[in-house]
Design an enzyme around this catalytic site. Structure first.
Site, PDB file in Angstrom:
ATOM      1  N   ASP A  64     -12.745   5.222   1.359  1.00 15.54           N
ATOM      2  CA  ASP A  64     -12.036   5.457   1.800  1.00 15.54           C
ATOM      3  C   ASP A  64     -11.103   6.972   1.706  1.00 15.54           C
ATOM      4  OD1 ASP A  64      -8.954   4.607   1.137  1.00 15.54           O
ATOM      5  OD2 ASP A  64      -9.005   3.331  -0.353  1.00 15.54           O
ATOM      6  N   GLU A  85      -7.635   0.766  -4.751  1.00 16.00           N
ATOM      7  CA  GLU A  85      -7.366  -0.068  -2.742  1.00 16.00           C
ATOM      8  C   GLU A  85      -8.825   0.125  -2.459  1.00 16.00           C
ATOM      9  OE1 GLU A  85      -5.642   4.111  -2.302  1.00 16.00           O
ATOM     10  OE2 GLU A  85      -3.549   3.556  -2.868  1.00 16.00           O
ATOM     11  N   ASP A 112       0.986  -1.878   0.578  1.00 12.72           N
ATOM     12  CA  ASP A 112      -0.247   0.309  -0.199  1.00 12.72           C
ATOM     13  C   ASP A 112       0.522   1.151   0.046  1.00 12.72           C
ATOM     14  OD1 ASP A 112      -2.104   2.410   0.715  1.00 12.72           O
ATOM     15  OD2 ASP A 112      -2.284   1.186   2.092  1.00 12.72           O
ATOM     16  N   LYS A 135       2.912  11.393  -3.330  1.00 10.19           N
ATOM     17  CA  LYS A 135       1.556  11.004  -3.977  1.00 10.19           C
ATOM     18  C   LYS A 135       0.954  11.387  -4.630  1.00 10.19           C
ATOM     19  CE  LYS A 135      -1.447   7.431  -3.328  1.00 10.19           C
ATOM     20  NZ  LYS A 135      -2.344   6.157  -2.199  1.00 10.19           N
TER      21      LYS A 135
END
Lengths: 620, 172
Positions: free
Chosen positions: A205, A183, A25, A87
């Site tokens: 999420d 994800e 992850d 990210k």
């Protein structure tokens, strides 16, 4: 090795050892690596027993980069050279990002921003690769061997450029990417297998920098993503930022230096975390000029400050439900993922919207990595008792620019992948001999409102009257959600194609070169081992090819084709006999190349056989 | 790959389809061909798997929705519904179209959600009636030319329905 590992579809290859595979992850705030051990998914901690690796990298002027906890304190000391939340910049150009309040020296590079650092210039891909390399080394040390591959998770709402950037980072870190996995889907796997559930589930999420919502249907071992939506620039960081702005207001501050700014952002984050289970918290800090800050923030004030952000997450939720054609009462459960879903007002808002308490019995920080590990284990061929299949979708529509700056959608969002779609276009002018193909991703009608993925030219169209040429453009999206485009003029057969490479343009060759140079530095004395590996691989290739030829050679190849393969195998045998590593590798590549079509035909025949063997009675 | 979608899923070639059987056959085919089943295989094998999985998705989409299924059956029967070129319609259908559109324009300008919803539900029942006629035209009467006209009409109504949906979204 084109011919190795041919097996009946649906069956795994010959018995083998447990292959080491991990799920990673790669998060905005924290990253994790997990694996399946004795059929249980587990997160692999570092030597100090810590599961999370802060996604922070500090680049000193000369020494090796510091990754994770060691880099965290450098944020306040050397903010310009300590990269956090990288990210957010993956696959993003300078114009896409808000640079105010960020201490970095951005460089506007084609396709993707770069950072100017004391040690030189780095792209977000390279920074992510440093995080991934750290996790790879952690996993290899812990598992005691080389990894055969990894599943890397990405936000479901990542577009093609962001996905490609992630895959490049993984390859740069020396990882074989088995699959890019969304994800929320990874979280659903972890939950679904844990609870053996059937039904329709929503995965909510909210991570550090991205928000995703996916709706999945679980039926008898099939995980089917029905719809997905989200906001790739909304996450916990934004909640921190609200507190940060409030702090500036309270303290009567305006412009802050990089270090003070970093310090207060860190304090804001700590306050947010404290308010998860406390009704108020004290924020205390001393700025560079010695002036102190000391204010109290209550939970209620914090909720009021950030309510609009929580509301903002519900819009994609509504959109996904609409795309899936479902209402909230048709949802069997809501899974909460991401550290930011710990916030009480987020939990409350979701519970209220769906009129049922959300599921959060798995650690929201770990669930994505655990799901990725389970999928990696299956993809690596470590057969678990229950097989399942994952059918995912593309999050955003793909299209082409047509006359007048309009976008013609070719593949609509939420199409199950892999998928392909072709559309015919024609020329606009008499005698037009070239056509520019501009590939876009997004839902809006105008080119300027969508993300530009690639542009290429189809040249050599024979001159014809306007509207007479027939140009067929084919979009193929693979199971990672990555796009390739082919254009062909149908009357003449002129063809042109691109795999949509991000405009920052790390080509396969460049990645290979960067990888090689890093490996060669470390392993100058490995020549003998490399020769022995090449010999083993080549011998296996010959044996596998000969076995395949004995079985299907007569049925699937004509004499010429057979002759070419036989010759390549002879060359390879000669190279092995000469014990020349470069020659063996070259001859192996050549043998793989000439057997590629044969391997395809065998695979195709094998699938056809498997599919025709189905009986209706067996399908139920 | 020139595979008949019905054969791929072992279903009889007809407009009437058992959707549960289709779902189940689709999942079964995907579980045989999906690239995830071949993640450790060679590039050539993974490419072939991707092509088959792509085909399975295309086939499933073509058979799942009734209108798409009818279009596919016309294609198999060698009948081109001429969706782009043939816009000639019976007069009574065109008159009805004009009335629908007038109503839509009124509902949009008055931003009336009940009017739009009412219009939408009447349009739905009209489409459903036409779809069941389409079924008997293809399966029982086997009159593909008549089916082609119905498909063209349904496309018109479908477009109208989309416009109603968009209008509802805009108000919504």
């Amino acid at each position: 090795m084109a011919l190795l590992q041919i097996s009946e579809p649906g069956l795994s290859a010959a018995p083998h050892q447990h292959r080491l595979a991990v799920g990673i992850d790669l998060g905005t705030t924290n990253s994790l690596v997990a694996t399946v051990r004795s059929s249980m998914p587990v997160v692999l901690p570092d030597e100090q027993g810590r599961a999370l690796l802060p996604s922070v990298v500090y680049y000193p002027a000369e020494d090796k980069a510091l990754v994770g906890f060691e880099a965290v304190p450098m944020q306040a000391k050397e903010p310009q050279d300590t990269l956090v939340s990288v990210k957010r910049f993956m696959g993003r150009g300078l114009k896409d990002i808000q640079t105010e309040h960020l201490p970095y020296r951005f460089v506007d590079a084609p396709g993707m921003v770069q950072f100017k650092l004391k040690c030189g210039q780095k792209s977000p891909v390279e920074v992510s690769a440093d995080i991934l390399r750290n996790l790879r080394e952690r996993a290899e040390a812990s598992l005691g061997g080389e990894l055969v591959g990894a599943v890397i998770t990405v936000p479901a709402y990542f577009d093609d450029a962001q996905r490609q950037a992630t895959k490049d980072a993984a390859r740069l870190a020396g990882l074989n990417v088995l699959r890019l996995l969304n994800e929320p889907t990874a979280a659903a796997i972890a939950y679904g297998l844990d609870n053996a559930s059937e039904g329709t589930f929503v995965v909510y999420d909210l991570g550090g920098g991205t928000f995703d919502v996916s709706i999945l249907r679980l039926t008898r071992g099939v995980f089917e993503v029905v719809a997905t939506s989200g906001d790739s620039a909304l996450g916990g960081d934004d909640f921190d930022h609200r507190i940060y702005c409030w702090l500036l207001e309270q303290a009567g501050l305006s412009q802050l230096g990089g270090r003070d700014s970093r310090l207060l952002q860190q304090k804001a984050r700590e306050a947010k975390e404290a308010l998860t289970d406390k009704l108020s918290t004290q924020i205390a800090a001393v700025l560079e000029d010695g002036s102190p800050i000391n204010v109290e923030l209550t939970q209620q004030t914090y909720f009021d400050l950030t309510r609009h952000l929580v509301d903002k997450t519900l819009m994609p939720v509504r959109k996904a439900l609409k795309d899936a054609g479902l209402s909230t009462d048709q949802i069997d459960g809501v899974v909460m993922v991401g550290g930011s879903t710990r916030m009480p007002h987020v939990q409350h808002a979701v519970a209220q919207y769906f009129d049922k308490p959300p599921l959060n019995n798995l650690d929201p920080d770990k669930v994505v990595a655990l799901g990725a590990a389970i999928q990696a284990n299956v993809l690596a061929g470590n057969k678990s008792g229950d097989e399942w299949l994952l059918l995912d979708v593309i999050p955003l529509s793909l299209g082409l620019e047509t006359m007048g700056g309009l976008v013609e959608k070719i593949i609509p969002r939420n199409s199950t992948i892999p998928t392909a779609r072709a559309q015919e276009f024609t020329t606009f002018k008499d005698g037009q001999t070239a056509m520019r193909v501009h590939v876009l991703q997004g839902e809006r009608e105008l080119v300027k409102d969508c993300r530009s993925l690639a542009t290429f030219d189809l040249k050599g169209i024979p001159p014809m009257a306007a509207g007479a040429a027939r140009i067929r453009v084919t979009f193929q999206v693979d199971a990672d959600g990555l796009l390739s485009v082919t254009a062909m003029e149908m009357t003449s057969g002129v063809q042109s194609s691109v795999v949509v490479k991000p405009a920052y343009g790390l080509t396969d060759d460049e990645i290979t070169r960067m990888l090689k140079s890093s490996i060669e530095h470390a392993q100058d004395d490995m020549a003998a081992r490399r020769l022995s590996e090449a010999t083993v691989d080549a011998t296996r290739l010959i044996e596998a090819t000969q076995a395949a030829l004995a079985e299907d050679g007569d049925a699937l190849l004509d004499a010429d084709e057979r002759g070419i393969i036989d010759q390549a195998l002879q060359q390879l045998s000669a190279a092995i006999a000469a014990q020349d590593e470069a020659r063996i590798r070259q001859a192996s590549d050549e043998a793989s190349r000439v057997t590629d079509e044969f391997a395809s035909r065998r695979m195709d025949a094998s699938i056809r056989k498997a599919l025709s063997g189905q009986k209706l009675s067996e399908l139920g | 790959m020139n595979t008949n979608f019905f054969e791929l899923f072992h279903l009889p070639q007809s407009y009437a389809v058992d959707l549960q059987q289709l779902d189940s056959a689709y999942r079964d085919v995907q579980s045989q061909v999906h690239p995830d089943r071949f993640a450790m295989a060679s590039e050539a094998e993974r490419r072939v798997a991707m092509q088959w999985a792509t085909l399975a998705n295309e086939a499933y989409q073509a058979l799942k929705k009734p209108l798409a299924r009818a279009e596919y059956l016309l294609k198999l029967g060698g009948v081109d519904p001429e969706l782009e070129s043939n816009t000639s319609m019976p007069v009574d259908f065109l008159m009805a179209q004009m009335e629908w559109r007038e109503e839509l324009a009124e509902a949009v300008s008055s931003k009336s959600v009940p009017a739009l919803s009412g219009l939408s539900s009447r349009l739905q029942s009209e489409m459903n009636a036409m779809l069941s006629r389409l079924g008997s035209t293809i399966d029982q009467e086997q009159d593909l030319a008549a089916a082609a006209l119905l498909v063209r009409k349904l496309k018109f109504l479908h477009k109208l329905d989309e416009e109603i949906e968009n209008a509802l979204d805009a108000i919504g």
